[in-house]
Write a protein that holds these residues in place. Structure first.
Motif: not given
Length: 329
Positions: A100-105, A168-174, A205-212
């Motif tokens: 988990h993390g924001s884009t490009g990390t 599994f990429d883009e889990m935040d969009k599944m 893989l997910s961007n979810a949780g990136g904000e926290s």
């Protein structure tokens, strides 16, 4: 297709032998050639054995240390998780990592590093399978069909090679609920319908949780605490809760989290200016260019950072470095 020097030697010998035979006996040599061809093909065809699937712990450690920037927590977790799992001849369940993390990390990059240090063919291996939510599961109305297809796909590939890896990429969009269809394969069962999944690897893989993650990293920065002092214990609970309760995530209220089937939630911290410079220098090296610190620094400075006033973290991380480098060089 790769052909070793040994087999090239075999072919050369066959050619010499062929020249020595009379025309009437060439059918024997033709048969020999066909046999050699089959040997070469079989040797070069990827198979689920130690020639093609073998864990390189040293290589993984070096790659994480030298190629992944600003991710001391992720590096440590991935190295320990993979080393422990791959060295266990009889694991009790598949290894499940949720990155988990924001884009490009570096989430996709770490998946690539893992594949390269297990499979001889890396990401091109026929035992590495990548699913992208918007590409493979685009329609919410077809979720039941996707569930069935996903189960059959995983079952078929693990039957072919127990040491398969599924990304599994883009889990935040599944679509929520879809990933629960593979829950039986992640459990502590010896076999499911006659198939053992215990040696397989599943990576989400997910961007979810990136904000926290970003908020905690920012809190540390504002408190004057060194980035390296951020530990997994500071992130794991808020990260898992954030992902579990995110209605826009494929892991929303999933039984995979509820039943503790995810072995590690791996946080990727937002990247700072110095990490972007490292990414730029690494990309220069990858392209065969002479490293230029001034160019790397200028490229990094021109990116967008947040919060707007402090300019601490890169909005896109290292995601656009490769394309931007062409403009600066």
């Amino acid at each position: 297709m790769r052909v070793t020097n040994r087999f090239l030697l075999y072919v050369s010998i066959a050619c010499v032998v062929a020249d020595a035979f009379e025309p009437i006996t060439t059918t024997v040599v033709v048969g020999l050639g066909v046999t050699l061809g089959r040997i070469i093909y079989n040797y070069s065809q990827e198979s689920c054995d130690s020639k093609w699937v073998a864990f390189n712990a040293t290589g993984l450690k070096v790659d994480l240390e030298q190629k992944l920037f600003g991710q001391h927590i992720a590096s440590r977790i991935v190295l320990k998780a993979l080393t422990g799992f791959m060295n266990n001849a009889q694991p009790k369940k598949p290894l499940v990592l949720s990155l988990h993390g924001s884009t490009g990390t570096g989430k996709n990059f770490v998946s690539q590093i893992i594949a390269e240090n297990i499979y001889k063919e890396g990401m091109d291996s026929s035992f590495v399978h990548v699913f992208t939510s918007e590409l493979h599961f685009p329609h919410a109305s077809k979720i039941d069909t996707y569930k069935s297809q996903l189960q059959q796909w995983i079952k078929g590939n693990v039957t072919n090679c127990g040491r398969s890896m599924f990304i599994f990429d883009e889990m935040d969009k599944m679509h929520p609920g879809l990933i629960d269809s593979i829950k039986p394969y992640l459990e502590y069962y010896d076999k499911v319908d006659g198939v053992c999944y215990r040696k397989a690897i599943f990576i989400f893989l997910s961007n979810a949780g990136g904000e926290s993650i970003t908020q905690i990293a920012l809190d540390f920065w504002r408190a004057g605490q060194d980035r390296q002092t951020i530990d997994l214990k500071d992130l794991e609970v808020p990260l898992s809760l954030s992902v579990f309760n995110n209605k826009q995530s494929g892991l929303w209220h999933t039984s995979l989290i509820d039943k503790n089937l995810v072995d590690y939630f791996v946080p990727f911290l937002p990247l700072e200016h110095k990490h972007i410079v490292q990414c730029a220098l690494a990309e220069m090296e990858a392209k065969g260019m002479v490293k230029n610190h001034e160019v790397a620094d200028q490229l990094a400075r021109d990116l967008v950072y947040f919060p707007k006033a402090e300019r601490v973290f890169s909005v896109k991380g290292c995601k656009t470095i490769e394309s931007k480098l062409d403009y600066y060089t």
